[in-house]
Design an enzyme around this catalytic site. Structure first.
Site, mmCIF file in Angstrom:
data_model
loop_
_atom_site.group_PDB
_atom_site.id
_atom_site.type_symbol
_atom_site.label_atom_id
_atom_site.label_comp_id
_atom_site.label_asym_id
_atom_site.label_seq_id
_atom_site.Cartn_x
_atom_site.Cartn_y
_atom_site.Cartn_z
ATOM 1 N N TYR A 137 -6.446 6.636 3.685
ATOM 2 C CA TYR A 137 -6.565 5.574 2.683
ATOM 3 C C TYR A 137 -5.853 4.300 3.124
ATOM 4 C CZ TYR A 137 -5.326 2.478 -0.983
ATOM 5 O OH TYR A 137 -5.124 1.323 -1.668
ATOM 6 N N ASP A 167 -9.526 6.205 -3.122
ATOM 7 C CA ASP A 167 -8.330 6.591 -3.870
ATOM 8 C C ASP A 167 -8.779 7.183 -5.201
ATOM 9 O OD1 ASP A 167 -9.188 4.401 -5.311
ATOM 10 O OD2 ASP A 167 -7.150 3.757 -5.787
ATOM 11 N N GLU A 185 0.821 -1.212 0.000
ATOM 12 C CA GLU A 185 0.000 0.000 0.000
ATOM 13 C C GLU A 185 0.857 1.265 0.000
ATOM 14 O OE1 GLU A 185 -2.944 0.159 -0.715
ATOM 15 O OE2 GLU A 185 -3.671 -1.871 -0.382
#
Length: 354
Positions: A121, A139, A38
């Site tokens: 996020y 996102d 991520e």
DNA sequence: AATTCGGGGGT
DNA sequence: ACCCCAGAATT
């Protein structure tokens, strides 16, 4: 609020299960691996981040391995991926998890948010994928899919827009499989509901897509224009000593490329020639420390290195000296240092046959 | 709320 | 040339 399509999550997940790419961080719930992927994929395409992910997992199989690595080594492995604060924060968080949390990542959004480099996020992604928590991610893909399907024209790069889309995503999320839902909507945006010329005629949602019905697909999502990029003028002094050493310096101030290495740099307000360069105070200070034998311009036309918010017009000045000064490194060891792509490209071109 | 952080790929 | 990308931190 837009009208919620009740079967949106089911349809989306069904599409995902049939169309998803097989990626190394899929089919795992290991928080270290998910976190690593991520961070790397922030503002970065999957295909660009993928080789870096594989390198890092091999070099640092566990978070403790990453924590124990020197920062310079982490930055070197990150070289070329950009946004280098991600690499520095990655290292900071690895040390924190390893040394202060017994190597165990937080299992909820609130505590994940405390980690350096982990924002809303990423905290939602880890919480949902690793710990099955119903935290919706938003996102660039989610903005695009939701703005089109629900016909939302609120600019996505405003705080009100971000709140609105976050709230909508949170309403839509499949609470029984939040990680799969989150990955599904992102994959759908990345692979089907693409920015330009999406294949709306065959889209599974085109019966309900507001943008498609109203022929506004190309207008959505709405984004406020960025300011024009700034032009900067870099002059690198590439020292060549008789015993094949050069000078590399680590960037220590604020700004781009923090803690990466580069040749001695003189920034000017416009493109300069040799005679102008020699008159600059910075150059004269430099010449006091280095006994310059010859100096010449390597590239007749400046190399324009384009970043998202500035264009770096760069000239490489080749400076030959007889004896060594302070802080020189063997030319053969430049490759051990983390350098910006601008420097790496020059090095491979200039030293290829050196 | 606005700005700043890279680099690559697509059109 | 312009836009976008599995955003976050700082100002």
């Amino acid at each position: 609020m837009p009208k919620i399509v009740p079967y949106f999550p089911n349809k989306l997940i069904s599409w995902y299960l049939q169309n998803k790419r097989e990626l190394p961080w899929r089919n795992t719930a290991n928080p270290y691996h998910i976190w690593l992927s991520e961070i790397m994929l922030q503002q970065t395409r999957v295909l660009q981040g993928l080789p870096y992910y594989l390198k890092f997992v091999e070099a640092y199989p566990k978070v403790e391995d990453l924590a124990k690595a020197p920062e310079d080594e982490v930055l070197k492995l990150w070289q070329g991926l950009g946004y280098y604060s991600r690499a520095r924060n990655l290292h900071t968080t690895a040390k924190m998890v390893s040394e202060e949390m017994n190597g165990v990542f937080p299992d909820n959004h609130k505590n994940l948010l405390k980690l350096k480099g982990v924002g809303d996020y990423t905290a939602s992604a880890i919480a949902s994928i690793c710990f099955n928590k119903p935290e919706a991610v938003v996102d660039g893909n989610v903005y695009r899919v939701l703005s089109r399907v629900f016909g939302i024209s609120t600019p996505i790069n405003t705080s009100t827009g971000q709140k609105e889309f976050k709230q909508l995503a949170q309403q839509l999320i499949d609470e029984k499989q939040p990680g799969t839902f989150n990955q599904a909507i992102m994959e759908f945006g990345a692979r089907y509901c693409v920015p330009q010329n999406p294949d709306c005629g065959n889209c599974i949602f085109n019966d309900n897509c507001v943008a498609f019905q109203q022929k506004k697909v190309a207008e959505l999502p709405v984004k406020i224009k960025a300011k024009p990029v700034k032009k900067r003028f870099f002059n690198y002094l590439v020292i060549l000593s008789e015993n094949e050493r050069t000078i590399l310096q680590q960037r220590m101030g604020k700004g781009i490329w923090h803690k990466l290495y580069e040749f001695p740099l003189i920034e000017t307000s416009e493109e300069v020639n040799l005679s102008t360069l020699k008159k600059l105070q910075q150059f004269q200070d430099f010449a006091k420390k280095i006994n310059i034998e010859t100096i010449s311009l390597f590239n007749e036309k400046p190399v324009v290195h384009k970043l998202s918010h500035q264009h770096l017009n760069t000239q490489f000045w080749i400076v030959e000296t007889l004896e060594d000064s302070e802080n020189t490194v063997p030319i053969s060891e430049i490759g051990n240092y983390a350098v910006p792509v601008l420097i790496a490209d020059f090095v491979s071109e200039f030293f290829e046959n050196y």
